[in-house]
Design a protein around this motif. Structure first.
Motif, PDB file in Angstrom:
ATOM      1  N   CYS A  77       0.798  -1.224   0.000  1.00  0.00           N
ATOM      2  CA  CYS A  77       0.000   0.000   0.000  1.00  0.00           C
ATOM      3  C   CYS A  77       0.831   1.274   0.000  1.00  0.00           C
ATOM      4  O   CYS A  77       0.292   2.363  -0.131  1.00  0.00           O
ATOM      5  N   VAL A  78       2.090   1.117   0.186  1.00  0.00           N
ATOM      6  CA  VAL A  78       2.941   2.301   0.253  1.00  0.00           C
ATOM      7  C   VAL A  78       3.479   2.636  -1.126  1.00  0.00           C
ATOM      8  O   VAL A  78       3.839   1.754  -1.897  1.00  0.00           O
ATOM      9  N   LYS A  79       3.531   3.891  -1.402  1.00  0.00           N
ATOM     10  CA  LYS A  79       4.006   4.311  -2.717  1.00  0.00           C
ATOM     11  C   LYS A  79       5.526   4.387  -2.775  1.00  0.00           C
ATOM     12  O   LYS A  79       6.177   4.789  -1.827  1.00  0.00           O
ATOM     13  N   TYR A  80       6.007   4.005  -3.906  1.00  0.00           N
ATOM     14  CA  TYR A  80       7.444   4.041  -4.142  1.00  0.00           C
ATOM     15  C   TYR A  80       7.741   4.706  -5.486  1.00  0.00           C
ATOM     16  O   TYR A  80       6.905   4.714  -6.386  1.00  0.00           O
ATOM     17  N   ILE A  81       8.930   5.192  -5.567  1.00  0.00           N
ATOM     18  CA  ILE A  81       9.414   5.750  -6.827  1.00  0.00           C
ATOM     19  C   ILE A  81      10.658   4.962  -7.211  1.00  0.00           C
ATOM     20  O   ILE A  81      11.523   4.713  -6.372  1.00  0.00           O
ATOM     21  N   LEU A  82      10.729   4.576  -8.433  1.00  0.00           N
ATOM     22  CA  LEU A  82      11.886   3.832  -8.917  1.00  0.00           C
ATOM     23  C   LEU A  82      12.726   4.722  -9.817  1.00  0.00           C
ATOM     24  O   LEU A  82      12.206   5.369 -10.732  1.00  0.00           O
ATOM     25  N   LEU A  83      13.993   4.721  -9.550  1.00  0.00           N
ATOM     26  CA  LEU A  83      14.899   5.546 -10.333  1.00  0.00           C
ATOM     27  C   LEU A  83      16.107   4.744 -10.765  1.00  0.00           C
ATOM     28  O   LEU A  83      16.482   3.767 -10.124  1.00  0.00           O
ATOM     29  N   VAL A  84      16.703   5.208 -11.817  1.00  0.00           N
ATOM     30  CA  VAL A  84      17.957   4.615 -12.282  1.00  0.00           C
ATOM     31  C   VAL A  84      18.916   5.735 -12.605  1.00  0.00           C
ATOM     32  O   VAL A  84      18.530   6.747 -13.196  1.00  0.00           O
ATOM     33  N   ASP A  85      20.128   5.565 -12.181  1.00  0.00           N
ATOM     34  CA  ASP A  85      21.151   6.493 -12.625  1.00  0.00           C
ATOM     35  C   ASP A  85      22.390   5.695 -12.999  1.00  0.00           C
ATOM     36  O   ASP A  85      22.444   4.482 -12.805  1.00  0.00           O
ATOM     37  N   MET A  86      23.331   6.349 -13.573  1.00  0.00           N
ATOM     38  CA  MET A  86      24.547   5.687 -14.021  1.00  0.00           C
ATOM     39  C   MET A  86      25.734   6.290 -13.276  1.00  0.00           C
ATOM     40  O   MET A  86      25.890   7.505 -13.248  1.00  0.00           O
ATOM     41  N   VAL A  87      26.525   5.423 -12.717  1.00  0.00           N
ATOM     42  CA  VAL A  87      27.704   5.904 -12.015  1.00  0.00           C
ATOM     43  C   VAL A  87      28.951   5.317 -12.666  1.00  0.00           C
ATOM     44  O   VAL A  87      28.929   4.186 -13.156  1.00  0.00           O
ATOM     45  N   PRO A  88      30.002   6.078 -12.694  1.00  0.00           N
ATOM     46  CA  PRO A  88      31.241   5.575 -13.283  1.00  0.00           C
ATOM     47  C   PRO A  88      31.753   4.380 -12.498  1.00  0.00           C
ATOM     48  O   PRO A  88      31.674   4.348 -11.278  1.00  0.00           O
ATOM     49  N   VAL A  89      32.231   3.430 -13.201  1.00  0.00           N
ATOM     50  CA  VAL A  89      32.789   2.252 -12.558  1.00  0.00           C
ATOM     51  C   VAL A  89      34.180   2.568 -12.013  1.00  0.00           C
ATOM     52  O   VAL A  89      34.583   2.072 -10.980  1.00  0.00           O
ATOM     53  N   ASP A  90      34.883   3.406 -12.722  1.00  0.00           N
ATOM     54  CA  ASP A  90      36.222   3.768 -12.287  1.00  0.00           C
ATOM     55  C   ASP A  90      36.543   5.150 -12.817  1.00  0.00           C
ATOM     56  O   ASP A  90      35.685   5.848 -13.349  1.00  0.00           O
ATOM     57  N   HIS A 157      34.030   5.380 -21.610  1.00  0.00           N
ATOM     58  CA  HIS A 157      34.090   5.321 -20.158  1.00  0.00           C
ATOM     59  C   HIS A 157      33.169   4.193 -19.697  1.00  0.00           C
ATOM     60  O   HIS A 157      32.240   3.815 -20.389  1.00  0.00           O
ATOM     61  N   ARG A 158      33.446   3.719 -18.507  1.00  0.00           N
ATOM     62  CA  ARG A 158      32.660   2.607 -17.999  1.00  0.00           C
ATOM     63  C   ARG A 158      31.684   3.073 -16.922  1.00  0.00           C
ATOM     64  O   ARG A 158      32.026   3.861 -16.053  1.00  0.00           O
ATOM     65  N   TYR A 159      30.518   2.511 -16.983  1.00  0.00           N
ATOM     66  CA  TYR A 159      29.468   2.879 -16.042  1.00  0.00           C
ATOM     67  C   TYR A 159      28.697   1.630 -15.603  1.00  0.00           C
ATOM     68  O   TYR A 159      28.774   0.596 -16.248  1.00  0.00           O
ATOM     69  N   HIS A 160      27.990   1.801 -14.534  1.00  0.00           N
ATOM     70  CA  HIS A 160      27.014   0.771 -14.222  1.00  0.00           C
ATOM     71  C   HIS A 160      25.775   1.443 -13.655  1.00  0.00           C
ATOM     72  O   HIS A 160      25.853   2.478 -12.986  1.00  0.00           O
ATOM     73  N   PRO A 161      24.646   0.886 -13.958  1.00  0.00           N
ATOM     74  CA  PRO A 161      23.391   1.474 -13.484  1.00  0.00           C
ATOM     75  C   PRO A 161      23.126   1.172 -12.016  1.00  0.00           C
ATOM     76  O   PRO A 161      23.543   0.135 -11.504  1.00  0.00           O
ATOM     77  N   ARG A 162      22.474   2.105 -11.385  1.00  0.00           N
ATOM     78  CA  ARG A 162      22.019   1.886 -10.009  1.00  0.00           C
ATOM     79  C   ARG A 162      20.511   2.047  -9.987  1.00  0.00           C
ATOM     80  O   ARG A 162      19.953   2.940 -10.611  1.00  0.00           O
ATOM     81  N   PHE A 163      19.889   1.176  -9.271  1.00  0.00           N
ATOM     82  CA  PHE A 163      18.438   1.221  -9.144  1.00  0.00           C
ATOM     83  C   PHE A 163      18.098   1.737  -7.755  1.00  0.00           C
ATOM     84  O   PHE A 163      18.581   1.197  -6.766  1.00  0.00           O
ATOM     85  N   HIS A 164      17.299   2.738  -7.714  1.00  0.00           N
ATOM     86  CA  HIS A 164      16.900   3.310  -6.432  1.00  0.00           C
ATOM     87  C   HIS A 164      15.400   3.102  -6.226  1.00  0.00           C
ATOM     88  O   HIS A 164      14.605   3.366  -7.124  1.00  0.00           O
ATOM     89  N   ILE A 165      15.080   2.619  -5.065  1.00  0.00           N
ATOM     90  CA  ILE A 165      13.672   2.469  -4.690  1.00  0.00           C
ATOM     91  C   ILE A 165      13.413   3.455  -3.570  1.00  0.00           C
ATOM     92  O   ILE A 165      13.985   3.337  -2.490  1.00  0.00           O
ATOM     93  N   VAL A 166      12.595   4.396  -3.861  1.00  0.00           N
ATOM     94  CA  VAL A 166      12.334   5.456  -2.893  1.00  0.00           C
ATOM     95  C   VAL A 166      10.919   5.328  -2.368  1.00  0.00           C
ATOM     96  O   VAL A 166       9.967   5.248  -3.159  1.00  0.00           O
ATOM     97  N   GLN A 167      10.823   5.286  -1.072  1.00  0.00           N
ATOM     98  CA  GLN A 167       9.481   5.273  -0.476  1.00  0.00           C
ATOM     99  C   GLN A 167       9.013   6.713  -0.397  1.00  0.00           C
ATOM    100  O   GLN A 167       9.467   7.485   0.427  1.00  0.00           O
ATOM    101  N   ALA A 168       8.121   7.063  -1.292  1.00  0.00           N
ATOM    102  CA  ALA A 168       7.680   8.457  -1.339  1.00  0.00           C
ATOM    103  C   ALA A 168       6.300   8.552  -1.963  1.00  0.00           C
ATOM    104  O   ALA A 168       5.960   7.816  -2.880  1.00  0.00           O
TER     105      ALA A 168
END
Length: 460
Positions: A77-90, A157-168
DNA sequence: TCTCCTACCACATTTGAAATGC
DNA sequence: AGCATTTCAAATGTGGTAGGAG
């Protein structure tokens, strides 16, 4: 401004298992039960073994494979927001030389960091859990002046995605909301403007339906093309497709993607063949990386999934020990109200009908973040300091790569029109970040989770 | 000369509206 | 009339390739 080389020095920070005392107890907080699993994990690993490359173009290019995850353990029942961003691997720039990637120097200053918000956001947990969540429409670009909200990356450049789950409840409360971050090391990739590794090209062509015409299966161009068409889109599939079309959101990740991929094994046994090639040649696209024993392919003969289940912001330690980072939202700050939805490709308002179908009305009263979170936060102060140290040195923050410095990195959000790019949130002090904590999930491709202030990473 | 980037190409898939059938 | 299914064309996405910039 952080010096890029410092990042390497910090890598050991992530290979050191956190003190067990930091690990939450069994009754710690319910967020710990949240699981996020990567779909098409095998496909991702196939790419990862070779050295995934993602095309970036000025107009924006989708990822392939695209990010598709399954969620579990959310409060329905709680709302969430899903996000993705890319961060450099190195902190390196690479070049493709003689069938492998080599370091070509220091990384260029990090381009404006952007985050992709899933168009269904915000949606209740039951919505996210009822089916897989696809980020198909996420696009990558190398255009630092991009006005479309695509994620901006540097080529080579190298990156990897990050998944964020925000309770909001909504995007405007993200600033002080609970959130967790998941990463999958096998999703790391090199951003390129043209494919360098022919093996990657072949793998993409073999698995991406849009590239079907480039497949060199069954000889005979014309006959092949027709055969492929029939094989991939039989009548029953087309009917199915029509049904899928009517489904909403990015969930649309065409089932054909999966099906064609999974089914492709049958064709000429191509998949196994590819794997053999990799093994026989001991193919190593990441020579520099391996020299550092930072992250490589999975150890042979094991279920590599657990090893990939690593929450991290830098390449996984050689041990592949799963980690998770704990942290908690900072108390609401008037200045941090507005999340950086400027980077949203599809405005969250598009969550529309499908979200509403299973909206709050069917779930009863909305729940708010539990007070227990704050309690845990308090209990973990010592760990927080540890992570804060790392963060200060640039591990957690995008802006360490920013050519603009911290202030200007924030200022980047003021750029395009206000309607498209809402005001930027403020960074939260890094003091709220925490040290990674060992955690022993045994699920297949379940990522370890972490918690820390959503705005702790530099782009926010 | 080499590396990387861009624009354009042809083709496959996706998408959504219109047409058709029940 | 309303709904489900099918058809079709436009939009979109794909890797290949030639050519240009540095």
């Amino acid at each position: 401004m952080i010096h890029l080389p410092s990042l390497l020095d910090l890598k050991p920070n992530f290979s050191i298992p956190a003190p067990s005392s930091v690990a939450p107890g069994p009754d710690a907080y319910h967020q710990s039960s949240i699981k996020l699993t990567l779909e098409d994990n095998d496909l991702w690993k196939d790419f990862h073994e070779i050295g995934t490359e993602m095309i970036i173009t000025k107009s924006g290019r989708r990822m392939f494979p695209h990010c598709k995850v399954n969620l579990a353990g959310l409060i329905p029942c709680v709302k969430y927001i899903l996000l993705v961003d890319m961060v450099p691997v190195d902190s390196f720039r690479y070049k493709w030389n003689k069938e492998k990637w080599e370091v070509a120097g220091k990384a260029e200053p990090q381009p404006p960091c952007r985050t992709y918000v899933h168009p269904d956001s915000p949606a209740p947990g039951c919505h996210w859990m009822k089916q897989s969540v696809s980020f198909l429409k996420l696009k990558l670009t190398n255009n630092t002046l991009d006005q479309h909200g695509h994620i901006i990356l540097h080529s080579m450049h190298r990156y990897h995605p990050r998944f964020h789950i925000v309770q909001a409840e909504d995007l405007y409360s993200v600033g002080w909301s609970m959130f967790q971050t998941f990463t999958f090391p096998e999703t790391s990739f090199t951003a390129v403007t043209a494919y360098q590794n022919t093996k990657i090209t072949k793998l993409k062509v073999d698995n991406n339906p849009f590239a079907k015409r480039f497949r060199d299966e069954e000889e005979g161009a014309n006959g092949k093309r027709r055969a492929a068409k029939i094989a991939v889109c039989p009548p029953e599939k087309k009917a199915k497709k029509n049904a899928i079309v009517k489904r909403e959101s990015d969930e649309d990740s065409p089932t054909d993607f999966c099906q064609s991929y999974e089914g492709y094994e049958g064709e000429e046994g191509d998949v196994p063949k590819r794997k053999e090639d990799v093994k026989e040649e001991s193919y190593s696209p990441w020579a520099p990386e391996r020299e550092q024993s930072v992250r490589t392919e999975s150890p042979p003969g094991t279920d590599t999934r657990d090893m990939y289940n690593t929450e991290q912001l830098v390449p996984a330690p050689a041990s592949y020990q799963p980690y998770r980072i704990h942290d908690y939202a900072k108390p609401p700050s008037p200045e941090s109200r507005v999340p950086d939805v400027a980077t949203v490709a599809d405005h969250p308002d598009s969550s529309k009908s499908r979200t509403h179908d299973i909206g709050p009305s069917s779930c009863g009263p909305q729940q708010q973040p539990l007070p227990a979170h704050h309690q845990d936060y308090t209990n973990m102060t010592g760990v927080l300091n540890t992570m804060a140290q790392a963060s200060k040195q640039g591990v957690l923050s995008h802006h360490i790569y920013s050519p603009y410095g911290a202030e200007q990195a924030l200022g980047q959000w003021g750029g395009p029109g206000p309607t498209q790019y809402p005001p930027p949130p403020h960074h939260l002090p890094t003091d709220y970040t925490t040290q990674a904590v060992h955690h022993g999930y045994h699920h297949s491709n379940v990522a370890e989770w972490s918690q820390y202030p959503l705005f702790s990473y530099g782009c926010w």
